[in-house]
Design a protein around this motif. Structure first.
Motif, short mmCIF file in Angstrom:
data_model
loop_
_atom_site.label_atom_id
_atom_site.label_comp_id
_atom_site.label_asym_id
_atom_site.label_seq_id
_atom_site.Cartn_x
_atom_site.Cartn_y
_atom_site.Cartn_z
N MET A 39 42.81 47.96 49.18
CA MET A 39 42.37 47.00 48.16
C MET A 39 42.23 47.74 46.84
N SER A 40 42.82 47.22 45.79
CA SER A 40 42.79 47.89 44.51
C SER A 40 41.58 47.50 43.67
N ILE A 41 40.89 46.44 44.00
CA ILE A 41 39.76 45.97 43.21
C ILE A 41 38.47 46.38 43.91
N ALA A 42 37.59 47.06 43.16
CA ALA A 42 36.31 47.48 43.71
C ALA A 42 35.37 46.27 43.77
N ASP A 88 32.44 44.17 46.71
CA ASP A 88 31.76 44.14 47.99
C ASP A 88 32.68 43.54 49.04
N PRO A 89 32.94 44.24 50.16
CA PRO A 89 33.85 43.73 51.19
C PRO A 89 33.43 42.39 51.79
N GLU A 90 32.12 42.17 51.93
CA GLU A 90 31.65 40.88 52.46
C GLU A 90 31.94 39.75 51.50
N SER A 127 48.26 30.13 47.41
CA SER A 127 48.85 28.80 47.48
C SER A 127 49.32 28.30 46.12
N CYS A 128 48.42 28.21 45.15
CA CYS A 128 48.78 27.62 43.85
C CYS A 128 49.31 28.64 42.85
N GLY A 129 49.07 29.92 43.08
CA GLY A 129 49.59 30.95 42.20
C GLY A 129 48.73 31.27 40.99
N ARG A 130 47.58 30.62 40.85
CA ARG A 130 46.70 30.95 39.72
C ARG A 130 46.14 32.36 39.92
N SER A 131 45.92 33.05 38.81
CA SER A 131 45.34 34.38 38.84
C SER A 131 44.02 34.36 38.08
N PHE A 132 42.98 34.90 38.71
CA PHE A 132 41.63 34.90 38.15
C PHE A 132 41.23 36.32 37.80
N PRO A 133 40.64 36.53 36.60
CA PRO A 133 40.25 37.88 36.21
C PRO A 133 39.05 38.38 37.03
N VAL A 134 38.99 39.69 37.19
CA VAL A 134 37.83 40.35 37.79
C VAL A 134 37.27 41.25 36.70
N ARG A 135 36.04 40.94 36.28
CA ARG A 135 35.40 41.68 35.18
C ARG A 135 34.21 42.46 35.71
N ASP A 136 34.25 43.76 35.58
CA ASP A 136 33.18 44.64 36.07
C ASP A 136 32.89 44.39 37.53
N GLY A 137 33.93 44.16 38.33
CA GLY A 137 33.77 43.94 39.76
C GLY A 137 33.36 42.54 40.15
N VAL A 138 33.26 41.64 39.17
CA VAL A 138 32.84 40.26 39.44
C VAL A 138 34.02 39.32 39.21
N PRO A 139 34.46 38.61 40.26
CA PRO A 139 35.56 37.67 40.08
C PRO A 139 35.12 36.44 39.28
N VAL A 140 35.93 36.04 38.31
CA VAL A 140 35.64 34.87 37.49
C VAL A 140 36.51 33.74 38.02
N LEU A 141 35.98 32.99 38.98
CA LEU A 141 36.75 31.96 39.67
C LEU A 141 36.55 30.59 39.01
#
Length: 75
Positions: free
Chosen positions: A1-4, A6-8, A40-54
């Motif tokens: 996994m390239s993005i740091a 939390d695995p859970e 599925s839909c192909g959208r890409s969401f940024p991950v900022r400081d380890g936090v996904p912005v969904l």
């Protein structure tokens, strides 16, 4: 996994679009990018400081017709 991250947390994340598909690391043309891309839909969401912005309005790519909803505050 390239993005740091939390695995859970990573295990339970899904795309916020109605399909709720799993997310994969990176952008389609940049697998090491700090983004999560819907399988599925192909959208890409940024991950900022380890936090996904969904948030759909923060996503890049994907189908244009799914970017709005009839949720609260929308007509």
């Amino acid at each position: 996994m390239s993005i740091a991250m939390d695995p859970e947390l990573r295990e339970i994340l899904v795309c916020p679009c109605p399909r709720n598909a799993p997310l994969r690391d990176g952008l389609p043309d940049q697998p090491a990018a700090e983004y999560l891309t819907c399988t599925s839909c192909g959208r890409s969401f940024p991950v900022r400081d380890g936090v996904p912005v969904l948030l759909l309005q923060e996503a890049i790519g994907g189908p244009e017709e799914d970017t709005t909803s009839d949720g609260p505050g929308r007509g």
